[in-house]
Motif scaffolding. Structure first.
Motif, mmCIF file in Angstrom:
data_model
loop_
_atom_site.group_PDB
_atom_site.id
_atom_site.type_symbol
_atom_site.label_atom_id
_atom_site.label_comp_id
_atom_site.label_asym_id
_atom_site.label_seq_id
_atom_site.Cartn_x
_atom_site.Cartn_y
_atom_site.Cartn_z
ATOM 1 N N VAL A 140 -34.594 -61.463 39.650
ATOM 2 C CA VAL A 140 -33.700 -62.248 40.482
ATOM 3 C C VAL A 140 -32.692 -61.302 41.110
ATOM 4 O O VAL A 140 -32.018 -60.542 40.405
ATOM 5 N N ILE A 141 -32.583 -61.311 42.384
ATOM 6 C CA ILE A 141 -31.607 -60.481 43.071
ATOM 7 C C ILE A 141 -30.302 -61.255 43.113
ATOM 8 O O ILE A 141 -30.244 -62.350 43.693
ATOM 9 N N PRO A 142 -29.230 -60.706 42.472
ATOM 10 C CA PRO A 142 -27.975 -61.456 42.448
ATOM 11 C C PRO A 142 -27.317 -61.448 43.828
ATOM 12 O O PRO A 142 -27.403 -60.480 44.575
ATOM 13 N N ASP A 143 -26.691 -62.556 44.105
ATOM 14 C CA ASP A 143 -26.001 -62.633 45.391
ATOM 15 C C ASP A 143 -24.636 -61.951 45.283
ATOM 16 O O ASP A 143 -24.246 -61.450 44.241
ATOM 17 N N GLU A 144 -23.869 -61.959 46.359
ATOM 18 C CA GLU A 144 -22.613 -61.227 46.411
ATOM 19 C C GLU A 144 -21.562 -61.822 45.484
ATOM 20 O O GLU A 144 -20.780 -61.108 44.867
ATOM 21 N N VAL A 145 -21.532 -63.111 45.304
ATOM 22 C CA VAL A 145 -20.574 -63.770 44.416
ATOM 23 C C VAL A 145 -20.865 -63.402 42.965
ATOM 24 O O VAL A 145 -19.963 -63.095 42.180
ATOM 25 N N HIS A 146 -22.157 -63.447 42.620
ATOM 26 C CA HIS A 146 -22.550 -63.101 41.258
ATOM 27 C C HIS A 146 -22.249 -61.630 40.974
ATOM 28 O O HIS A 146 -21.800 -61.264 39.875
ATOM 29 N N GLN A 147 -22.488 -60.761 41.934
ATOM 30 C CA GLN A 147 -22.205 -59.329 41.796
ATOM 31 C C GLN A 147 -20.697 -59.110 41.606
ATOM 32 O O GLN A 147 -20.280 -58.300 40.782
ATOM 33 N N ASN A 148 -19.882 -59.836 42.336
ATOM 34 C CA ASN A 148 -18.434 -59.728 42.225
ATOM 35 C C ASN A 148 -17.959 -60.205 40.847
ATOM 36 O O ASN A 148 -17.040 -59.631 40.273
#
Length: 139
Positions: free
Chosen positions: A9-17
């Motif tokens: 699963v490629i994490p989105d920008e919110v999840h990465q933050n």
């Protein structure tokens, strides 16, 4: 069955933050600011000698009185440092005064010649063999 490949699963920008924010807070929780520094007493200190021809090493520094007193105190012998012995080995030879003085041991009034040691005539300290096989043979 155990080797089923799962889709990554490629994490989105919110999840990465959110991951970075948790990591940052964890680092701040465990971080400790040290303001007092000291030398580790268990580690050996290696001294580096100065260069004899360098001008900045040969500058005169003011003498530290406490350090000089410490050096002079450690250079003294144990008899000057301590009033009594500190170890068992120091007890041997601690009192340097002879037990029998030479002046009190001259009980006989015989005059001694200049080359004869007066301590050799003291019968309390010297016990010579008078008769032996060699002395009887030579006599």
């Amino acid at each position: 069955m155990a080797g089923h490949p799962r889709e990554k699963v490629i994490p989105d920008e919110v999840h990465q933050n959110q991951i970075l924010r948790e990591l940052y807070h964890k680092e701040l929780r465990t971080q400790k600011l040290y303001t007092q520094y000291h030398v580790n007493p268990l580690r050996k200190i290696h001294t580096i000698t100065r260069k004899p021809m360098s001008w900045h090493d040969n500058l005169e520094e003011p003498a530290d009185a406490r350090f000089l007193n410490l050096i002079h105190h450690t250079a003294q012998g144990p008899r000057k440092k301590y009033p009594e012995t500190q170890t068992e080995n120091q007890e041997v030879g601690w009192d340097l005064e002879p037990l029998v003085s030479v002046a009190s041991s001259s009980g006989n009034t015989r005059k001694h010649s200049g080359n004869v040691n007066p301590e050799r005539h003291d019968r309390r300290l010297n016990h010579f063999r008078v008769c032996s096989d060699i002395t009887l043979y030579k006599a």
